[in-house]
Scaffold this motif. Structure first.
Motif, short mmCIF file in Angstrom:
data_model
loop_
_atom_site.label_atom_id
_atom_site.label_comp_id
_atom_site.label_asym_id
_atom_site.label_seq_id
_atom_site.Cartn_x
_atom_site.Cartn_y
_atom_site.Cartn_z
N CYS A 44 21.54 26.13 -3.08
CA CYS A 44 22.57 25.51 -3.44
C CYS A 44 23.63 26.79 -4.20
O CYS A 44 22.99 27.52 -4.69
CB CYS A 44 22.66 24.44 -4.27
SG CYS A 44 22.03 24.78 -5.92
N TYR A 45 24.84 26.41 -3.91
CA TYR A 45 26.06 27.44 -4.64
C TYR A 45 26.58 26.44 -5.74
O TYR A 45 27.05 25.43 -5.29
CB TYR A 45 26.74 27.84 -3.59
CG TYR A 45 28.20 28.55 -4.17
CD1 TYR A 45 27.85 29.52 -4.94
CD2 TYR A 45 29.31 27.81 -4.30
CE1 TYR A 45 28.98 30.37 -5.70
CE2 TYR A 45 30.31 28.19 -4.88
CZ TYR A 45 30.20 29.53 -5.65
OH TYR A 45 31.46 30.05 -6.48
N ILE A 54 24.15 31.27 -7.08
CA ILE A 54 23.39 30.77 -6.00
C ILE A 54 21.92 30.60 -6.38
O ILE A 54 21.41 31.25 -7.01
CB ILE A 54 23.35 31.61 -4.60
CG1 ILE A 54 24.79 31.76 -4.25
CG2 ILE A 54 22.25 31.31 -3.66
CD1 ILE A 54 24.98 32.75 -3.15
N HIS A 71 23.99 31.81 4.08
CA HIS A 71 24.88 30.40 3.94
C HIS A 71 25.31 30.21 2.49
O HIS A 71 26.46 30.02 2.73
CB HIS A 71 23.93 29.27 4.34
CG HIS A 71 24.44 27.93 4.31
ND1 HIS A 71 24.89 27.26 5.53
CD2 HIS A 71 24.90 27.14 3.26
CE1 HIS A 71 25.57 26.05 5.27
NE2 HIS A 71 25.44 25.95 3.92
N GLU A 72 24.61 30.14 1.58
CA GLU A 72 25.35 29.86 0.32
C GLU A 72 26.31 31.03 -0.08
O GLU A 72 27.25 30.81 -0.74
CB GLU A 72 24.16 29.77 -0.84
CG GLU A 72 23.13 28.66 -0.46
CD GLU A 72 23.79 27.23 -0.43
OE1 GLU A 72 25.00 27.34 -1.00
OE2 GLU A 72 23.09 26.21 0.07
N HIS A 75 29.68 30.26 1.05
CA HIS A 75 30.22 29.28 -0.09
C HIS A 75 30.77 29.88 -1.02
O HIS A 75 31.81 29.62 -1.33
CB HIS A 75 29.31 28.15 -0.35
CG HIS A 75 28.92 27.23 0.69
ND1 HIS A 75 29.71 26.39 1.22
CD2 HIS A 75 27.71 26.66 1.03
CE1 HIS A 75 29.20 25.66 2.25
NE2 HIS A 75 27.98 25.63 2.03
N SER A 76 30.16 30.89 -1.44
CA SER A 76 30.64 31.61 -2.65
C SER A 76 31.92 32.35 -2.45
O SER A 76 32.68 32.89 -3.33
CB SER A 76 29.51 32.68 -3.47
OG SER A 76 29.42 33.93 -2.49
N CYS A 84 27.80 23.18 -3.40
CA CYS A 84 27.14 23.02 -2.03
C CYS A 84 25.89 23.11 -2.35
O CYS A 84 25.26 24.11 -2.75
CB CYS A 84 27.86 23.96 -0.99
SG CYS A 84 29.66 24.25 -0.90
N TYR A 85 25.29 21.98 -1.40
CA TYR A 85 23.57 22.14 -1.35
C TYR A 85 23.28 22.48 0.08
O TYR A 85 23.63 21.78 1.02
CB TYR A 85 23.10 20.80 -1.99
CG TYR A 85 23.66 20.39 -3.48
CD1 TYR A 85 23.00 20.96 -4.25
CD2 TYR A 85 25.05 19.95 -3.58
CE1 TYR A 85 23.33 20.76 -5.60
CE2 TYR A 85 25.42 19.68 -4.82
CZ TYR A 85 24.55 20.32 -5.91
OH TYR A 85 24.94 19.88 -6.99
N PHE A 86 22.16 23.25 0.31
CA PHE A 86 21.44 23.38 1.48
C PHE A 86 20.34 22.53 1.49
O PHE A 86 19.41 22.71 0.73
CB PHE A 86 21.33 25.01 1.82
CG PHE A 86 20.86 25.26 3.03
CD1 PHE A 86 19.75 24.87 3.63
CD2 PHE A 86 21.71 26.07 3.68
CE1 PHE A 86 19.34 25.26 4.99
CE2 PHE A 86 21.23 26.49 5.11
CZ PHE A 86 19.94 26.25 5.60
N THR A 91 21.10 21.08 6.85
CA THR A 91 22.19 21.79 6.88
C THR A 91 22.69 22.48 8.24
O THR A 91 23.95 22.40 8.50
CB THR A 91 22.46 22.78 5.74
OG1 THR A 91 21.89 21.86 4.30
CG2 THR A 91 23.56 23.60 5.45
N GLU A 99 30.35 23.38 5.99
CA GLU A 99 29.06 23.55 6.27
C GLU A 99 29.18 24.36 7.90
O GLU A 99 28.53 25.20 7.53
CB GLU A 99 28.17 22.49 6.43
CG GLU A 99 27.95 21.63 5.15
CD GLU A 99 27.31 22.63 4.09
OE1 GLU A 99 26.64 23.46 4.27
OE2 GLU A 99 27.75 22.47 2.67
#
Length: 142
Positions: A44-45, A54, A71-72, A75-76, A84-86, A91, A99
């Motif tokens: 998650c971020y 992260i 992926h995270e 988001h950053s 945001c959660y992976f 996801t 996403e």
């Protein structure tokens, strides 16, 4: 953000920092990374007290951890103030705009165009396997 804009953004960071490693990029971008138990979450971020953080699940294998990290990291960069959660096995199938953007960023970062150009006879799934990632990542490669 359109896919070609995400591709351009990735190219900018790769050129500026001379790496495709999301962990190294996170260091350059002052993103704190923690690895520990997260249950069913792969990562998650979170934007906490004006800090980009992260969190990655310690149970991930090396390639899965790198994919989740990429992926995270997206988001950053692109969704700085969103949390945001992976979720493992989910996801890469989500259809929300942020996403899809994060998955596209990860695909562009981890699957260089040169890898595809150097292997013209391989399928998308084979390219993903060659790079060490789930074939679903290629759905986001532009």
């Amino acid at each position: 953000m359109k896919a070609h804009d995400v591709k351009r953004l990735v190219a900018y960071y790769v050129k500026k920092y001379e790496t495709r490693n999301p962990f190294v990029l996170a260091e350059y971008l002052n993103v704190e990374v923690q690895i520990g138990p997260l249950g069913s979450r792969a990562g998650c971020y979170m934007f906490l007290k004006n800090h980009k953080c992260i969190f990655l699940n310690e149970d991930l294998d090396e390639h899965e951890r790198t994919l989740v990290m990429a992926h995270e990291l997206a988001h950053s960069i692109m969704h700085r103030k969103e949390n945001c959660y992976f979720i493992r096995n989910k996801t890469l199938m989500l259809t929300s705009k942020i996403e899809i953007e994060a998955n596209t960023f990860a695909a562009e970062l981890l699957i260089p165009d040169k890898l595809i150009a150097d292997n013209p006879g391989l399928t998308k799934a084979q390219i993903a396997w060659l790079a060490g990632f789930d074939a679903r990542i290629m759905e986001f490669k532009r």
